[in-house]
Design an enzyme around this catalytic site. Structure first.
Site, PDB file in Angstrom:
ATOM      1  N   ASP A  25      -1.550   2.426  -5.269  1.00 31.88           N
ATOM      2  CA  ASP A  25      -2.420   1.215  -5.008  1.00 31.88           C
ATOM      3  C   ASP A  25      -3.423   0.537  -6.895  1.00 31.88           C
ATOM      4  O   ASP A  25      -3.655   1.113  -7.457  1.00 31.88           O
ATOM      5  CB  ASP A  25      -3.259   0.614  -3.954  1.00 31.88           C
ATOM      6  CG  ASP A  25      -3.565  -0.919  -3.458  1.00 31.88           C
ATOM      7  OD1 ASP A  25      -2.791  -1.383  -3.626  1.00 31.88           O
ATOM      8  OD2 ASP A  25      -4.643  -0.308  -2.986  1.00 31.88           O
ATOM      9  N   HIS A  42       2.380  -3.117 -12.744  1.00 30.34           N
ATOM     10  CA  HIS A  42       3.241  -2.737 -12.125  1.00 30.34           C
ATOM     11  C   HIS A  42       4.252  -1.442 -13.284  1.00 30.34           C
ATOM     12  O   HIS A  42       4.746  -0.999 -13.249  1.00 30.34           O
ATOM     13  CB  HIS A  42       4.684  -3.211 -11.612  1.00 30.34           C
ATOM     14  CG  HIS A  42       3.936  -4.362  -9.870  1.00 30.34           C
ATOM     15  ND1 HIS A  42       3.158  -3.713  -9.535  1.00 30.34           N
ATOM     16  CD2 HIS A  42       3.710  -5.118  -9.713  1.00 30.34           C
ATOM     17  CE1 HIS A  42       2.825  -4.055  -8.690  1.00 30.34           C
ATOM     18  NE2 HIS A  42       3.289  -6.023  -8.634  1.00 30.34           N
ATOM     19  N   LEU A 136      11.812  19.314  -8.159  1.00 27.34           N
ATOM     20  CA  LEU A 136      11.019  18.304  -7.435  1.00 27.34           C
ATOM     21  C   LEU A 136      11.956  16.940  -6.742  1.00 27.34           C
ATOM     22  O   LEU A 136      13.308  16.535  -7.125  1.00 27.34           O
ATOM     23  CB  LEU A 136      10.734  17.579  -7.759  1.00 27.34           C
ATOM     24  CG  LEU A 136       9.224  16.650  -7.526  1.00 27.34           C
ATOM     25  CD1 LEU A 136       8.011  17.482  -6.503  1.00 27.34           C
ATOM     26  CD2 LEU A 136       8.937  15.884  -8.196  1.00 27.34           C
ATOM     27  N   ARG A 193      -4.381   8.162  -2.183  1.00 29.48           N
ATOM     28  CA  ARG A 193      -4.112   6.764  -2.160  1.00 29.48           C
ATOM     29  C   ARG A 193      -5.562   6.618  -3.887  1.00 29.48           C
ATOM     30  O   ARG A 193      -6.497   6.575  -3.892  1.00 29.48           O
ATOM     31  CB  ARG A 193      -4.987   5.840  -0.960  1.00 29.48           C
ATOM     32  CG  ARG A 193      -4.911   4.299  -1.468  1.00 29.48           C
ATOM     33  CD  ARG A 193      -5.328   3.594   0.091  1.00 29.48           C
ATOM     34  NE  ARG A 193      -4.814   2.197  -0.510  1.00 29.48           N
ATOM     35  CZ  ARG A 193      -4.460   1.735   0.237  1.00 29.48           C
ATOM     36  NH1 ARG A 193      -4.279   1.643   1.473  1.00 29.48           N
ATOM     37  NH2 ARG A 193      -4.456   0.247  -0.360  1.00 29.48           N
TER      38      ARG A 193
HETATM   39  C1  FPP Z   1       0.323  -1.435  -5.166  1.00 30.32           C
HETATM   40  O1  FPP Z   1      -0.309  -2.646  -6.994  1.00 30.32           O
HETATM   41  C2  FPP Z   1       1.809  -1.321  -6.154  1.00 30.32           C
HETATM   42  C3  FPP Z   1       3.208  -1.675  -5.874  1.00 30.32           C
HETATM   43  C4  FPP Z   1       2.999  -2.674  -4.716  1.00 30.32           C
HETATM   44  C5  FPP Z   1       3.975  -1.682  -6.294  1.00 30.32           C
HETATM   45  C6  FPP Z   1       4.308   0.011  -6.743  1.00 30.32           C
HETATM   46  C7  FPP Z   1       5.480  -0.333  -8.240  1.00 30.32           C
HETATM   47  C8  FPP Z   1       5.257   0.883  -9.292  1.00 30.32           C
HETATM   48  C9  FPP Z   1       4.495   1.168  -9.454  1.00 30.32           C
HETATM   49  C10 FPP Z   1       6.533   0.336 -10.313  1.00 30.32           C
HETATM   50  C11 FPP Z   1       8.065   0.694  -9.758  1.00 30.32           C
HETATM   51  C12 FPP Z   1       7.705   1.954  -9.473  1.00 30.32           C
HETATM   52  C13 FPP Z   1       8.940   2.534 -10.152  1.00 30.32           C
HETATM   53  C14 FPP Z   1       9.427   3.735  -9.253  1.00 30.32           C
HETATM   54  C15 FPP Z   1      10.379   2.549  -9.805  1.00 30.32           C
HETATM   55  P1  FPP Z   1      -1.451  -3.765  -6.452  1.00 30.32           P
HETATM   56  O2  FPP Z   1      -0.015  -4.832  -6.916  1.00 30.32           O
HETATM   57  O3  FPP Z   1      -1.292  -3.941  -4.432  1.00 30.32           O
HETATM   58  O4  FPP Z   1      -2.264  -4.142  -7.329  1.00 30.32           O
HETATM   59  P2  FPP Z   1      -3.686  -4.724  -6.293  1.00 30.32           P
HETATM   60  O5  FPP Z   1      -4.254  -3.941  -4.826  1.00 30.32           O
HETATM   61  O6  FPP Z   1      -4.579  -4.415  -7.509  1.00 30.32           O
HETATM   62  O7  FPP Z   1      -3.258  -5.708  -5.936  1.00 30.32           O
END
Ligand code: FPP
Length: 248
Positions: A25, A42, A136, A193
């Site tokens: 997150d 991201h 892994l 988390r």
């Molecule tokens: C949460 O941060 C993150 C996500 C919903 C997406 C996770 C995706 C990645 C790390 C990139 C893709 C990964 C791969 C393996 C290709 P948020 O957007 O909820 O952050 P915020 O809470 O600060 O808004």
């Protein structure tokens, strides 16, 4: 990757968690703080994914499950959903050699057939191409929802009872687990988390009954291999009782 002192400490202590799950997150907040679009967060998050995959491999974690896209993430602006899907597609292709070189086996957990077809095909190709790797297991939770997973298990079990393949008295925890997306995987020992929120957000609801939780304020793109090692070291210092009395 050179072994850091933290990795050495972990290996000396033994008791490395077999399965680590991560709620990644904070990408959006990381980007906001820099005045950048959320998609940049991201993108930066992928670098943290790479660091943690390496770190988990170094200490011999067997399974790393990453909450990459939830069933509720479809409610985000279309452009953000598209950016995450594009990243998945791009990385499934560009990181494939790296995964194979590091003996990483890619798998996915969730309603994969609900992903856009080109994204799904790139993912399936990467899964197939790494399927013989023995290091892994990198498990991407994609189009994943804990309640959806439990409901689809209940429906499939009910159908098998109806068909006479199962009896009601034969339904126990082991059987129920085998109807989940994570069938065959052990439950997570440790759930990390990032970015400070203290909730499960519909992630692995059945599987985390006895999982140790580790919450850090660090935003996901800033999370490093040493941060991962620190979480594991804390895990090694916890006493897991599984409902029993303390052994000390
Ligand atoms: C949460 O941060 C993150 C996500 C919903 C997406 C996770 C995706 C990645 C790390 C990139 C893709 C990964 C791969 C393996 C290709 P948020 O957007 O909820 O952050 P915020 O809470 O600060 O808004």
């Amino acid at each position: 990757m050179p072994r850091s002192n933290l990795a050495k400490k972990i290996l000396d202590a033994g008791n490395v968690p077999k399965h680590v799950a991560v709620i990644m997150d904070g990408n959006g907040r990381w980007a906001n703080r820099r005045g950048q679009p959320r998609s940049e967060g991201h993108e930066a998050g992928v670098e943290a994914v790479k660091a943690v995959v390496q770190a988990a491999s170094v200490i011999g974690v067997e399974i790393l499950t990453l909450y990459t896209f939830s069933v509720d993430n479809w409610k985000r602006p279309r452009s953000e959903v598209a950016a995450i899907m594009r990243l998945l597609y791009d990385k499934a292709r560009s990181e494939l050699n790296e995964l194979n070189q590091n003996n990483v086996k890619l798998i996915a957990t969730g309603h994969i057939d609900g992903l856009p077809v080109t994204r799904r095909n790139a993912l399936k190709h990467a899964i197939k191409s790494t399927s013989r790797n023995t290091g892994l297991i990198l498990n991407l939770a994609l189009n994943y929802g804990g309640r959806t997973e439990i409901l689809q298990a209940v429906k499939r079990i009910a159908r098998d009872v109806e068909l006479g393949k199962l009896t009601i008295s034969g339904i126990d925890e082991g059987l129920f687990s085998s109807y989940l997306y994570t069938s065959g995987l052990p439950d997570p020992d440790l759930l990390i988390r990032t970015s400070g929120e203290k909730r499960l957000s519909n992630f692995l609801l059945w599987q985390t009954s006895y999982t140790e939780l580790y919450i850090t304020d660090i935003l996901w793109p800033d999370f490093t291999s040493d941060d991962f090692f620190r979480a594991v070291l804390e895990f090694q210092n916890r006493e897991r009782r599984f409902g029993e009395l303390s052994r000390h």
